[in-house]
Design a protein around this motif. Structure first.
Motif, mmCIF file in Angstrom:
data_model
loop_
_atom_site.group_PDB
_atom_site.id
_atom_site.type_symbol
_atom_site.label_atom_id
_atom_site.label_comp_id
_atom_site.label_asym_id
_atom_site.label_seq_id
_atom_site.Cartn_x
_atom_site.Cartn_y
_atom_site.Cartn_z
ATOM 1 N N LYS A 18 0.966 -1.075 -0.030
ATOM 2 C CA LYS A 18 0.096 -0.121 0.117
ATOM 3 C C LYS A 18 0.936 1.263 -0.066
ATOM 4 O O LYS A 18 1.429 1.526 0.853
ATOM 5 N N ILE A 20 0.737 5.243 -0.166
ATOM 6 C CA ILE A 20 -0.349 6.458 -0.278
ATOM 7 C C ILE A 20 0.524 7.706 -0.035
ATOM 8 O O ILE A 20 1.605 7.773 0.594
ATOM 9 N N VAL A 98 3.078 5.781 4.030
ATOM 10 C CA VAL A 98 2.584 7.151 3.823
ATOM 11 C C VAL A 98 3.637 8.061 3.563
ATOM 12 O O VAL A 98 4.795 8.275 4.176
ATOM 13 N N ILE A 143 -2.942 5.374 -3.766
ATOM 14 C CA ILE A 143 -3.531 6.344 -3.386
ATOM 15 C C ILE A 143 -3.000 7.818 -3.478
ATOM 16 O O ILE A 143 -1.936 8.071 -3.050
ATOM 17 N N SER A 190 -3.137 5.706 -10.494
ATOM 18 C CA SER A 190 -3.565 6.110 -9.235
ATOM 19 C C SER A 190 -4.794 6.562 -8.770
ATOM 20 O O SER A 190 -5.560 7.169 -9.641
ATOM 21 N N ILE A 210 -9.636 5.531 2.803
ATOM 22 C CA ILE A 210 -8.424 4.703 2.312
ATOM 23 C C ILE A 210 -8.618 3.307 2.493
ATOM 24 O O ILE A 210 -8.282 2.408 1.417
#
Length: 270
Positions: A18, A20, A98, A143, A190, A210
């Protein structure tokens, strides 16, 4: 209220990796939110590597002379940070990362400098070539979370929190370039999620959005250690190119400055 835009293009890594990225204008609130999301999701946070920026003071003093140098330095730092984030996501399958900005949105600042005449057409061409080399085969984030804050509100926060000021026109230019960037990153695959952050908001609302994306079962390609290894090797080559280009531009800048000074001296002696 969040606006979510999905692209039909497949993202280039598994749903368990993941990535982000938080984006937004200066003083939109990215760093604070990055840390809060990291805590809420138990993700590793990679903050924007700008605290050791060796060009910042020089840029403020002579923006036209140092804009390209600083932008190339930032691009290189963001590239290395993004690869570190990819490596972490690959080796921690049950977690994620992140990032406070990334190498992708570095273009926003370079393009704005080009429009303002701080980076020449030739310099922007050099920047674009290096950026294109860095982006080659680099997976895009799952994302892209954009904090939408008006330029005037960003300026108010800069003046009240950072105790300094930036021309409003500069922030307005970044805002325009960001809209172009969001369209590009969406087309590359994205999932772009936009939050109105003029009055800030609730972290839990963003976490909910999310998690909706994370739980998606849309097919995707798996990252492998071989891909990461190739990216790291590519990083070494590109870093070398970046250093060579920067050294060349320093020499050109010094030569130009010396020539200009000589011309002025000749005129004074005439």
């Amino acid at each position: 209220m969040a606006t979510t835009t999905h692209s039909p293009i497949t993202r280039a890594y598994s749903s368990s990796s993941k990535i982000i990225v938080l984006e937004g204008n200066i003083s939109a609130g990215k760093t604070y939110l990055s840390n809060k999301l990291g805590q809420s999701l138990d993700y590793k946070v990679f903050l924007e590597p700008t605290t050791t920026n060796p060009y910042l003071q020089q840029f403020y003093a002579e923006p036209k002379r140092y804009a390209l140098d600083m932008q190339l330095w930032l691009l290189n730092q963001r590239y290395n940070t993004y690869l570190a984030a990819l490596d972490y996501a690959l080796n921690n399958d049950n977690s994620g990362v992140v990032l406070d900005r990334s190498m992708f949105s570095d273009w926003v600042f370079a393009e704005n400098c080009r429009k303002e005449g701080l980076i020449s057409p030739e310099g922007f061409k050099q920047y674009t070539a290096i950026r294109d080399s860095m982006l080659l085969n680099v997976p895009i984030p799952n994302i892209t979370l954009y904090l939408n804050v008006s330029p005037s509100e960003c300026l108010r926060r800069i003046q009240s929190i950072r105790k300094r000021t930036i021309p409003l026109t500069y922030l307005e230019g970044l805002d325009i370039c960001y809209q172009e960037f969001l369209k590009e990153i969406k087309l590359k695959g994205s999932n772009v999620i936009t939050f109105d952050w003029n009055q800030f908001g609730e972290v839990d609302d963003i976490v909910t959005e999310i998690k909706k994306d994370i739980s998606s079962t849309s097919p995707s390609l798996l990252l492998s250690k071989n891909i990461i290894g190739n990216l790291v090797k590519n990083r070494e080559d590109i870093t070398s190119t970046y250093q060579t280009e920067l050294s060349f531009m320093h020499k050109e800048s010094l030569s130009s400055t010396s020539s200009s000074a000589a011309v002025v001296q000749d005129k004074n002696n005439a």
